[in-house]
Design an enzyme around this catalytic site. Structure first.
Site, short mmCIF file in Angstrom:
data_model
loop_
_atom_site.label_atom_id
_atom_site.label_comp_id
_atom_site.label_asym_id
_atom_site.label_seq_id
_atom_site.Cartn_x
_atom_site.Cartn_y
_atom_site.Cartn_z
NE ARG A 46 -14.25 -19.21 20.21
CZ ARG A 46 -13.86 -20.21 19.39
NH1 ARG A 46 -13.72 -21.44 19.84
NH2 ARG A 46 -13.62 -19.96 18.12
CE1 TYR A 98 -29.57 -12.24 39.58
CE2 TYR A 98 -29.42 -13.38 37.48
CZ TYR A 98 -29.26 -12.24 38.23
OH TYR A 98 -28.80 -11.10 37.64
CG ASP A 170 -26.29 -19.35 41.76
OD1 ASP A 170 -25.33 -18.89 42.39
OD2 ASP A 170 -26.97 -18.69 40.94
CE LYS A 195 -24.41 -10.35 40.96
NZ LYS A 195 -25.37 -11.41 40.76
C1 LIG Z 1 -26.03 -12.09 39.69
C2 LIG Z 1 -26.41 -13.49 39.83
C3 LIG Z 1 -26.40 -14.37 38.73
C4 LIG Z 1 -26.07 -13.91 37.33
O1 LIG Z 1 -24.77 -13.43 37.22
P1 LIG Z 1 -24.29 -12.28 36.21
O2 LIG Z 1 -22.84 -12.19 36.51
O3 LIG Z 1 -25.06 -11.04 36.55
O4 LIG Z 1 -24.57 -12.76 34.83
C5 LIG Z 1 -26.72 -15.70 38.96
N1 LIG Z 1 -27.06 -16.14 40.19
C6 LIG Z 1 -27.09 -15.32 41.26
C7 LIG Z 1 -27.47 -15.87 42.59
C8 LIG Z 1 -26.78 -13.98 41.12
O5 LIG Z 1 -26.84 -13.17 42.19
#
Ligand SMILES: *Cc1c(COP(=O)(O)O)cnc(C)c1O
Length: 380
Positions: A46, A98, A170, A195
């Protein structure tokens, strides 16, 4: 080193025993001590894992940062970053953030005594005016989903520095290839690696990158304390994906630009949202802080019925949540990703029932254009 070289080499070294060019999957939970108390720097899976460390160094380099940290999901990264703060702290967040982030802040962290304000951070004055005595953190998403509003990174970084506030962006929608918030003085960058960074729709993951040693130390502590770390295999998959990030992002961008060109002439589209369009209200700002515009396009076809019919008529674009994969996806935010956003708030962003979001993949552009054209023709 330029991006396309870094994406392949940063954090990667031939494996010591065999010279294997690719970082192996170190699928182990623990490491043997040669003698009691004598480790090779590895104690427990971990806390540290060589496959994860290779990915963390790679992602840090791609964001022009010093320290990278990987998590089991984008949301685990959001949870870890918010744990840098304490009860009584005030946090400013982009209003059109988000949905999962909004849910975590409102339905989990608020109960721990944190105070949140949701602001249109694309408006510099609104952002500045939202700062209070106890503001400790500004959390921004740019461009936003699905409206694609842009926050001024330079302004954000200067305001945060002036007021001794930690800033975080983000950067999921742009990927490190098109936007590097740390270069503007932002403190922390967050990604859902699910993504564009992974890009093949087969891993859930997240990361944080910073160049601030103190913040990095605390994130490292939290990563180990909270324990939402990714598996070695998932790290290996993401590491394989970053090797083609530049090429994929160029292809996403090129296809999206071409689709926008075709759609902007189509009278069936009431509104088209893409930061690369000269008609985007923040086109100049977008050009100044992003080196490309990405693969996400939102369009308004005028009504709920038309939006549903359009989604159903597409053949190559699959109806699915998520984005950033090599395959093209379509989503109807009001019925899917943004179903839980109150109607008033939706109207405030301009998120209408006729709005459809495309995540443009890297298929052949002729096929994508024909698919969209056929679906639009079927609406009449
Ligand atoms: C998908 C997404 C998240 C969250 O990510 P996960 O991998 O689904 O937990 C956070 N911010 C944005 C802009 C996203 O598109």
């Amino acid at each position: 080193m330029k991006f396309a070289t870094k994406q392949i080499h940063a954090g990667q070294h031939p494996e010591e025993t065999t010279g294997a060019v690719i970082t192996p999957i170190f699928q182990t939970s623990t490491y043997s001590n040669e003698k009691l108390g004598e480790t090779k720097g590895f104690d427990y899976g971990r806390t540290i894992n060589p496959t994860r460390s290779a990915l963390e160094a790679n992602l840090a380099a791609l964001e022009n940062g010093k320290y990278g940290f990987c998590f089991s999901s984008g949301m685990a990264a959001v949870q870890t970053v918010i744990n840098l703060f304490k009860p009584g702290d005030h946090i400013i967040c982009t209003n059109n953030v988000y949905g999962g982030t909004y849910r975590l802040y409102e339905q989990v962290m608020r109960d721990f005594g944190m105070e949140f304000s949701y602001i249109d951070t694309s408006d510099n004055n609104a952002l500045k005016n939202a700062v209070k005595e106890n503001t400790k953190f500004i959390y921004v998403e740019t461009p936003t989903n699905p409206m694609l509003n842009i926050t001024d990174l330079k302004f954000l970084a200067e305001l945060s520095r002036d007021k001794k506030i930690v800033s975080c962006v983000d950067n999921t929608f742009m990927s490190p290839y098109f936007q590097n918030p740390l270069d503007f003085g932002v403190d922390i960058v967050l990604h859902s690696t699910t993504k564009y960074i992974n890009g093949h729709s087969d891993v859930i993951g997240g990361c944080l990158v910073t160049s601030d040693e103190k913040i990095a130390e605390r994130i490292k502590f939290l990563q180990n304390s909270i324990g939402s770390v990714p598996s070695p295999f998932d790290c290996w998959l993401v590491l394989r994906s970053t090797k083609t990030l530049a090429q994929r992002m160029k292809a996403h961008n090129e296809n999206a630009v071409n689709i926008c060109k075709a759609l902007s002439k189509n009278k069936q589209i009431e509104k088209l949202y893409y930061p690369g369009l000269e008609t985007h209200p923040q086109y100049e700002l977008a050009k100044s802080q992003m080196s490309g515009f990405g693969g996400i396009i939102s369009l308004d076809v005028g009504s709920y019925e038309k939006a549903v019919d359009f989604c159903n008529a597409l053949k190559i674009f699959q109806i699915a949540e998520s984005l950033g994969g090599v395959e093209s996806l379509v989503c109807h935010p009001v019925s899917m990703t943004h179903g839980s956003v109150p109607v008033d708030l939706r109207n405030e962003f301009g998120l209408t029932v006729g709005l459809v979001r495309l995540s443009v993949g890297i298929e052949d552009i002729d096929d994508l254009l024909a698919d969209i054209d056929n679906a639009l023709k079927s609406l009449n």
